[in-house]
Motif scaffolding. Structure first.
Motif, PDB file in Angstrom:
ATOM      1  N   LEU A  45       0.916  -1.079  -0.067  1.00 25.99           N
ATOM      2  CA  LEU A  45       0.024   0.017   0.166  1.00 25.99           C
ATOM      3  C   LEU A  45       0.644   1.112  -0.157  1.00 25.99           C
ATOM      4  CD1 LEU A  45      -2.604   1.578   0.265  1.00 25.99           C
ATOM      5  CD2 LEU A  45      -2.433   1.158   2.776  1.00 25.99           C
ATOM      6  N   GLY A  46       1.590   1.406   0.982  1.00 27.69           N
ATOM      7  CA  GLY A  46       2.428   2.582   0.992  1.00 27.69           C
ATOM      8  C   GLY A  46       2.380   3.070   2.677  1.00 27.69           C
ATOM      9  N   LEU A  47       2.452   4.491   2.894  1.00 25.50           N
ATOM     10  CA  LEU A  47       2.393   5.038   4.222  1.00 25.50           C
ATOM     11  C   LEU A  47       0.964   5.263   4.661  1.00 25.50           C
ATOM     12  CD1 LEU A  47       4.646   5.837   6.496  1.00 25.50           C
ATOM     13  CD2 LEU A  47       4.528   8.158   5.561  1.00 25.50           C
ATOM     14  N   ALA A  48       0.392   5.029   5.821  1.00 26.92           N
ATOM     15  CA  ALA A  48      -0.861   5.143   6.242  1.00 26.92           C
ATOM     16  C   ALA A  48      -0.883   5.105   7.910  1.00 26.92           C
ATOM     17  CB  ALA A  48      -1.850   3.934   5.924  1.00 26.92           C
ATOM     18  N   PHE A  49      -1.937   5.897   8.207  1.00 31.21           N
ATOM     19  CA  PHE A  49      -2.276   6.099   9.700  1.00 31.21           C
ATOM     20  C   PHE A  49      -3.495   5.561  10.108  1.00 31.21           C
ATOM     21  CE2 PHE A  49      -4.089  10.062   8.643  1.00 31.21           C
ATOM     22  CZ  PHE A  49      -4.909  10.682   9.401  1.00 31.21           C
ATOM     23  N   TYR A  50      -3.817   5.113  11.190  1.00 30.11           N
ATOM     24  CA  TYR A  50      -4.908   4.680  11.628  1.00 30.11           C
ATOM     25  C   TYR A  50      -5.486   5.433  13.038  1.00 30.11           C
ATOM     26  CZ  TYR A  50      -3.622   1.127   8.553  1.00 30.11           C
ATOM     27  OH  TYR A  50      -3.365   0.417   7.315  1.00 30.11           O
ATOM     28  N   ASP A  51      -6.490   6.081  12.805  1.00 27.40           N
ATOM     29  CA  ASP A  51      -6.901   7.128  14.026  1.00 27.40           C
ATOM     30  C   ASP A  51      -7.294   6.016  15.242  1.00 27.40           C
ATOM     31  OD1 ASP A  51      -9.423   5.752  13.527  1.00 27.40           O
ATOM     32  OD2 ASP A  51     -10.124   7.645  12.405  1.00 27.40           O
ATOM     33  N   THR A  52      -7.659   6.637  16.329  1.00 23.53           N
ATOM     34  CA  THR A  52      -8.190   5.811  17.550  1.00 23.53           C
ATOM     35  C   THR A  52      -9.117   4.850  17.267  1.00 23.53           C
ATOM     36  OG1 THR A  52      -9.494   7.649  18.369  1.00 23.53           O
ATOM     37  CG2 THR A  52      -7.311   7.547  18.994  1.00 23.53           C
ATOM     38  N   LYS A  53     -10.226   5.093  16.284  1.00 20.73           N
ATOM     39  CA  LYS A  53     -11.112   4.082  15.966  1.00 20.73           C
ATOM     40  C   LYS A  53     -10.717   2.946  14.986  1.00 20.73           C
ATOM     41  CE  LYS A  53     -14.797   7.335  17.190  1.00 20.73           C
ATOM     42  NZ  LYS A  53     -16.015   7.967  16.455  1.00 20.73           N
ATOM     43  N   GLY A  54      -9.505   2.926  14.523  1.00 18.77           N
ATOM     44  CA  GLY A  54      -9.029   1.876  13.359  1.00 18.77           C
ATOM     45  C   GLY A  54      -9.178   2.348  12.105  1.00 18.77           C
ATOM     46  N   ASN A  55      -9.694   3.544  11.948  1.00 20.89           N
ATOM     47  CA  ASN A  55      -9.979   4.000  10.429  1.00 20.89           C
ATOM     48  C   ASN A  55      -8.682   4.196   9.657  1.00 20.89           C
ATOM     49  OD1 ASN A  55     -12.893   3.958  10.894  1.00 20.89           O
ATOM     50  ND2 ASN A  55     -12.473   5.840  11.942  1.00 20.89           N
ATOM     51  N   GLU A  56      -8.653   3.777   8.550  1.00 28.48           N
ATOM     52  CA  GLU A  56      -7.527   3.746   7.551  1.00 28.48           C
ATOM     53  C   GLU A  56      -7.429   4.988   6.809  1.00 28.48           C
ATOM     54  OE1 GLU A  56      -5.001   0.663   5.317  1.00 28.48           O
ATOM     55  OE2 GLU A  56      -6.659   1.317   4.096  1.00 28.48           O
ATOM     56  N   ASN A  57      -6.133   5.678   6.963  1.00 25.70           N
ATOM     57  CA  ASN A  57      -6.039   6.921   6.130  1.00 25.70           C
ATOM     58  C   ASN A  57      -4.902   6.822   5.482  1.00 25.70           C
ATOM     59  OD1 ASN A  57      -8.372   8.991   7.585  1.00 25.70           O
ATOM     60  ND2 ASN A  57      -7.307   7.793   9.292  1.00 25.70           N
ATOM     61  N   VAL A  58      -4.786   6.810   4.221  1.00 25.66           N
ATOM     62  CA  VAL A  58      -3.630   6.613   3.482  1.00 25.66           C
ATOM     63  C   VAL A  58      -2.882   8.149   3.154  1.00 25.66           C
ATOM     64  CG1 VAL A  58      -2.537   5.928   1.163  1.00 25.66           C
ATOM     65  CG2 VAL A  58      -4.446   4.789   2.133  1.00 25.66           C
ATOM     66  N   LEU A  59      -1.362   8.067   3.502  1.00 26.78           N
ATOM     67  CA  LEU A  59      -0.753   9.294   3.587  1.00 26.78           C
ATOM     68  C   LEU A  59      -0.109   9.376   2.116  1.00 26.78           C
ATOM     69  CD1 LEU A  59       0.742   9.484   7.247  1.00 26.78           C
ATOM     70  CD2 LEU A  59      -0.835  10.850   6.367  1.00 26.78           C
TER      71      LEU A  59
ATOM     72  N   ASN B 220       6.512   7.143  -8.511  1.00 27.28           N
ATOM     73  CA  ASN B 220       7.096   5.961  -8.365  1.00 27.28           C
ATOM     74  C   ASN B 220       6.142   5.285  -7.119  1.00 27.28           C
ATOM     75  OD1 ASN B 220       8.941   5.935 -10.629  1.00 27.28           O
ATOM     76  ND2 ASN B 220      10.106   7.182  -8.975  1.00 27.28           N
ATOM     77  N   PRO B 221       5.491   4.334  -7.249  1.00 29.46           N
ATOM     78  CA  PRO B 221       4.915   3.466  -6.104  1.00 29.46           C
ATOM     79  C   PRO B 221       5.796   3.150  -4.843  1.00 29.46           C
ATOM     80  CG  PRO B 221       5.128   1.817  -7.848  1.00 29.46           C
ATOM     81  CD  PRO B 221       5.525   3.110  -8.372  1.00 29.46           C
ATOM     82  N   LEU B 222       5.150   3.340  -3.639  1.00 25.78           N
ATOM     83  CA  LEU B 222       5.893   3.274  -2.572  1.00 25.78           C
ATOM     84  C   LEU B 222       5.381   1.707  -1.685  1.00 25.78           C
ATOM     85  CD1 LEU B 222       6.355   6.824  -1.034  1.00 25.78           C
ATOM     86  CD2 LEU B 222       8.189   5.271  -2.198  1.00 25.78           C
ATOM     87  N   THR B 223       5.260   0.894  -2.464  1.00 26.00           N
ATOM     88  CA  THR B 223       4.548  -0.458  -1.977  1.00 26.00           C
ATOM     89  C   THR B 223       5.598  -1.379  -1.019  1.00 26.00           C
ATOM     90  OG1 THR B 223       5.098  -1.612  -4.009  1.00 26.00           O
ATOM     91  CG2 THR B 223       2.995  -0.483  -3.984  1.00 26.00           C
ATOM     92  N   ASN B 224       7.000  -1.184  -1.108  1.00 26.26           N
ATOM     93  CA  ASN B 224       7.725  -1.905  -0.423  1.00 26.26           C
ATOM     94  C   ASN B 224       8.434  -1.037   0.768  1.00 26.26           C
ATOM     95  OD1 ASN B 224       9.054  -4.401   0.192  1.00 26.26           O
ATOM     96  ND2 ASN B 224      10.123  -4.392  -1.709  1.00 26.26           N
TER      97      ASN B 224
END
Length: 366
Positions: free
Chosen positions: A126-140, A148-152
């Motif tokens: 996927l890349g770099l992501a953060f998850y709030d206190t409820k576990g919701n995914e937000n892709v940074l 260029n993809p940052l999948t690794n």
């Protein structure tokens, strides 16, 4: 026709041999350009007077759904978080109960909490992501500044101003083909930074050999990073007269560095998740042999062993602790270690468990 071949002793020997040659020849033909290996002479491993004591650890997640945990993070209430091979992030409460915290769009590797209690992760695929206190995914981030993809991605740390430093283990091979990095022996990895205020992505240091864990110093004047297939840890200066320069911190390690964390006593905790592969070390100076191995199907890949090895270094580069488990296969591979209370929390990648080891165990050596 087949009866005639079967009745001919010579053909019964030659045809199977030619079939095998044809099959392997096909693998070599189609896979020859998979890598472009170079030669180098591998250094000799040096042990760090480690104490065989990690086997005294206890599991904190018996009968849980966690599979191949990699990274670790601890929130302000003392709950432990870890990623799982099933793509989920699990939360282990202080009472030992395990619950699903977040479902990710990949496989979470490195984990770090930011200053707002968001859990930031390098998510493979996927890349770099953060998850709030409820576990919701937000892709940074999904791509770098050039698209260029940052999948690794692998390890990360966050500075006091919110800048995220993270490693991309390879710009060429994906996560499943990472073993080809060791065979190719070319620096395809790098360290990047992401500024959430400007959303700017920068390459901080390029041409690295499969960079893995990363951690900032207490004053954020340098960051430490491991290189898996060079079996070493280096530091990169971020401030002062040496800004932009990198230098070796420790080399000749007996295993491959994984994730790195730090504590309030200005120590870095570094894990070695797999031992050196003697056969691979010996062929590093023979590019043709490495190219042949890389051309073969993945089930011919070199088997990565298991190692439970954790050591701490202060910011001057001195070894503070060196701990291992040689006497049992209990812990398997350890990929992350974080100080917690009176001991360490360890991620047991191959044992599918999170372990707790206590410093009081050292008393048996006195």
């Amino acid at each position: 026709m087949f009866k005639a071949i079967y009745s001919n002793p010579t053909l019964r020997i030659i045809l199977p041999f030619l079939s095998i040659v044809l099959v392997f020849g096909s693998f070599l033909f189609f896979g020859w350009n998979k890598t472009d290996p170079t030669d180098y002479i591998a250094d000799e491993p040096i042990h760090q007077n480690e104490k065989d004591i990690l086997f005294l650890s206890n599991s904190i997640n018996e009968k849980s759904p966690i599979l191949k945990p990699y990274g670790l993070a601890i929130d302000s209430k003392g709950s432990v978080y870890t990623g799982s091979a099933d793509g989920n992030i699990y939360k282990i409460k202080t009472d030992g109960k395990v619950e699903l915290f977040a479902e990710t769009s990949g496989v979470p590797i490195g984990l770090v909490f930011d200053g707002k209690e968001n859990l930031v992760s390098c998510v493979s695929g996927l890349g770099l992501a953060f998850y709030d206190t409820k576990g919701n995914e937000n892709v940074l981030l999904r791509e770098d500044s050039e698209g260029n993809p940052l999948t690794n991605l692998y390890g990360l740390d966050i500075s006091s101003d919110g800048t995220v430093y993270f490693t991309q283990v390879s710009k060429k091979f994906d996560y499943e083909e990472s073993y080809l990095e060791e065979l190719e022996s070319i620096p395809n990895g790098r360290i990047l930074s992401y500024d959430p205020r400007t959303q700017e992505v920068k390459t901080v240091l390029d041409d690295l050999y499969h960079p893995t864990g990363i951690s900032l110093s207490s004053t954020e004047d340098f960051l430490l990073f491991g290189e898996k297939y060079r079996h070493r840890v280096s530091r990169l200066w971020l401030k002062g007269k040496k800004t932009g320069r990198d230098q070796f911190f420790i080399t000749h390690l007996p295993g491959s560095p994984s994730l790195i964390s730090s504590d309030f006593q200005r120590n870095f905790w570094i894990t070695l998740s797999s031992p050196r592969h003697p056969a691979i070390d010996k062929i590093q100076n023979f590019p043709i042999i490495k190219r042949i191995i890389a051309s073969l199907p993945s089930f011919f890949r070199p088997k990565e062993g298991e190692l439970a090895f954790v050591f701490a270094m202060d910011e001057n580069g001195d070894i503070v602790y060196s701990l291992a488990d040689y006497s049992s296969s209990k812990l398997g591979s350890i990929t992350a270690a974080i100080p917690y209370g009176s001991g360490l929390i360890l991620a047991g990648f191959s044992s599918h468990k999170i372990w707790k080891w206590k410093f009081e165990s050292l008393e048996i050596f006195f």
